[in-house]
Scaffold this motif. Structure first.
Motif, short mmCIF file in Angstrom:
data_model
loop_
_atom_site.label_atom_id
_atom_site.label_comp_id
_atom_site.label_asym_id
_atom_site.label_seq_id
_atom_site.Cartn_x
_atom_site.Cartn_y
_atom_site.Cartn_z
N SER A 1 -0.72 15.32 -2.32
CA SER A 1 -0.11 14.32 -1.45
C SER A 1 0.17 13.04 -2.20
O SER A 1 -0.49 12.72 -3.17
CB SER A 1 -1.02 14.03 -0.26
OG SER A 1 -2.24 13.50 -0.71
N GLY A 2 1.18 12.31 -1.71
CA GLY A 2 1.48 11.03 -2.33
C GLY A 2 2.34 11.18 -3.56
O GLY A 2 2.71 12.28 -3.97
N LYS A 3 2.65 10.04 -4.14
CA LYS A 3 3.49 10.00 -5.33
C LYS A 3 2.66 9.62 -6.54
O LYS A 3 1.79 8.77 -6.46
CB LYS A 3 4.60 8.97 -5.16
CG LYS A 3 5.50 9.20 -3.94
CD LYS A 3 6.47 8.05 -3.80
CE LYS A 3 7.33 8.20 -2.55
NZ LYS A 3 8.23 7.04 -2.37
N ALA A 4 2.95 10.25 -7.67
CA ALA A 4 2.30 9.84 -8.90
C ALA A 4 2.96 8.58 -9.42
O ALA A 4 4.13 8.33 -9.16
CB ALA A 4 2.39 10.96 -9.95
N MET A 5 2.20 7.76 -10.14
CA MET A 5 2.79 6.60 -10.77
C MET A 5 3.70 7.06 -11.89
O MET A 5 3.59 8.18 -12.39
CB MET A 5 1.70 5.67 -11.31
CG MET A 5 0.90 5.01 -10.21
SD MET A 5 -0.30 3.86 -10.89
CE MET A 5 -1.16 3.36 -9.39
N THR A 6 4.58 6.20 -12.33
CA THR A 6 5.51 6.57 -13.37
C THR A 6 5.11 6.00 -14.70
O THR A 6 4.42 4.99 -14.78
CB THR A 6 6.93 6.08 -13.02
OG1 THR A 6 6.87 4.67 -12.74
CG2 THR A 6 7.47 6.80 -11.81
N ALA A 7 5.53 6.66 -15.78
CA ALA A 7 5.22 6.21 -17.13
C ALA A 7 6.34 5.31 -17.64
O ALA A 7 7.51 5.59 -17.43
CB ALA A 7 5.06 7.40 -18.06
N HIS A 8 5.96 4.22 -18.29
CA HIS A 8 6.93 3.28 -18.82
C HIS A 8 6.59 2.96 -20.27
O HIS A 8 5.46 3.12 -20.71
CB HIS A 8 6.92 1.98 -18.01
CG HIS A 8 7.38 2.15 -16.59
ND1 HIS A 8 8.63 1.84 -16.16
CD2 HIS A 8 6.72 2.64 -15.51
CE1 HIS A 8 8.74 2.10 -14.86
NE2 HIS A 8 7.59 2.59 -14.46
N LYS A 9 7.56 2.46 -20.99
CA LYS A 9 7.31 1.99 -22.33
C LYS A 9 6.43 0.74 -22.25
O LYS A 9 6.58 -0.07 -21.34
CB LYS A 9 8.63 1.65 -23.04
CG LYS A 9 9.48 2.88 -23.33
CD LYS A 9 10.75 2.49 -24.07
CE LYS A 9 11.61 3.72 -24.38
NZ LYS A 9 12.85 3.36 -25.09
N THR B 1 1.69 7.21 0.50
CA THR B 1 2.31 7.96 1.59
C THR B 1 3.02 7.05 2.59
O THR B 1 3.74 7.54 3.46
CB THR B 1 1.26 8.79 2.33
OG1 THR B 1 0.18 7.92 2.73
CG2 THR B 1 0.71 9.88 1.42
N THR B 2 2.82 5.73 2.50
CA THR B 2 3.51 4.76 3.36
C THR B 2 3.96 3.59 2.50
O THR B 2 3.41 3.37 1.41
CB THR B 2 2.59 4.24 4.48
OG1 THR B 2 1.53 3.46 3.89
CG2 THR B 2 2.00 5.39 5.29
N PRO B 3 4.93 2.81 2.96
CA PRO B 3 5.36 1.63 2.18
C PRO B 3 4.21 0.66 1.94
O PRO B 3 4.12 0.06 0.85
CB PRO B 3 6.44 1.01 3.07
CG PRO B 3 6.99 2.15 3.85
CD PRO B 3 5.81 3.05 4.12
N TRP B 4 3.32 0.49 2.95
CA TRP B 4 2.20 -0.42 2.76
C TRP B 4 1.27 0.05 1.65
O TRP B 4 0.83 -0.73 0.82
CB TRP B 4 1.40 -0.55 4.07
CG TRP B 4 0.29 -1.55 3.97
CD1 TRP B 4 0.35 -2.88 4.24
CD2 TRP B 4 -1.06 -1.27 3.52
NE1 TRP B 4 -0.88 -3.46 4.00
CE2 TRP B 4 -1.76 -2.51 3.57
CE3 TRP B 4 -1.74 -0.13 3.12
CZ2 TRP B 4 -3.10 -2.62 3.21
CZ3 TRP B 4 -3.07 -0.24 2.75
CH2 TRP B 4 -3.75 -1.46 2.80
N ARG B 5 0.98 1.36 1.64
CA ARG B 5 0.12 1.91 0.59
C ARG B 5 0.77 1.77 -0.78
O ARG B 5 0.09 1.48 -1.77
CB ARG B 5 -0.17 3.39 0.88
CG ARG B 5 -1.24 3.63 1.92
CD ARG B 5 -1.62 5.10 1.92
NE ARG B 5 -2.79 5.37 2.74
CZ ARG B 5 -3.55 6.45 2.60
NH1 ARG B 5 -3.24 7.36 1.67
NH2 ARG B 5 -4.60 6.64 3.37
#
Length: 228
Positions: free
Chosen positions: A11-19, A98-102
């Motif tokens: 559930s939920g979104k994973a964070m993204t990798a950045h330079k 899972t929500t904009p607040w989260r």
């Protein structure tokens, strides 16, 4: 935006990798709130290492707790912090968006660090937040353990400041060519391979206990080559 890395949770979104970036942008419109999101690493290190040592001294010199018992409580508090660190990093800092607040909450407390991992003024919680949490923890430990709570909390504070030093070092310094290098390796796995694993910064113990240590890509490649 870079593609999200594989998640260990469904559930939920994973964070993204950045330079890596040495500076991060604003989080709040308010100049006051924005200023409270940054701190020089020397401030919390000095504050909490001193508080930890003072708590141990107070337990022995003022509360007449035997030094052996006080030291055992102090070490126990330090070990307890590594578990607390793991649980907070895994379940609070990486709360499923899972929500904009989260999603907003996660970005403010931790996501900005993943976007800008080399921003040295955002490698530690602001003192106003960490001091408040330290007071709450001390009150809780005293309620549960009585006077023994001072030495135990001193160990927790010592563990926290040690964690801050390790976290700062893994982002700003080159890895040492000794056994401590595993801490750099594990934290890099978290930031650049799978941000839903390798939650322990000061110790990899709980990742191994709970099965959240990602596989090393180099080892996996070597195993594939061997199988082929």
């Amino acid at each position: 935006m870079c593609k999200a890395l594989p998640s260990l949770r469904s559930s939920g979104k994973a964070m993204t990798a950045h330079k890596p970036s040495a500076h991060s942008g604003r989080i709040f419109k308010s100049d006051l709130l924005e200023a409270l999101t940054r701190t020089h690493i020397a401030i919390p290190l000095t504050l909490f290492w001193t508080a930890g040592a003072a708590s141990l001294w107070y337990s022995i010199a003022r509360l007449d707790i035997m030094w052996g018992i006080a030291l055992l409580l102090f070490v126990g508090g330090t070990i307890f912090f590594t578990l607390l660190e793991y649980l907070m990093h895994r379940y609070l800092y990486h709360i499923p968006a899972t929500t904009p607040w989260r999603e907003r909450f996660r970005y403010v407390v931790h996501g900005v660090h993943h976007d800008h991992p080399r921003d040295k003024r955002r490698l530690a919680q602001p003192p106003i937040t960490s001091v408040l949490l330290a007071i709450i923890l001390l009150s809780l430990f005293r309620l549960i353990m009585g006077d023994f709570g001072f030495a135990f909390c001193g160990g927790v504070l010592f563990g926290y400041s040690s964690y801050l030093a390790i976290h700062y070092a893994t982002h700003m310094l080159k890895p040492p060519k000794n056994f401590l290098g595993i801490l750099w390796k594990n934290h890099n796995l978290h930031h650049y391979v799978n941000d839903e694993g390798a939650f322990g910064v000061s110790s990899p113990l709980w990742d191994h206990v709970f099965g959240t240590m990602p596989a090393d890509p180099k080892r996996k490649a070597a195993e594939r080559a061997h199988l082929l």
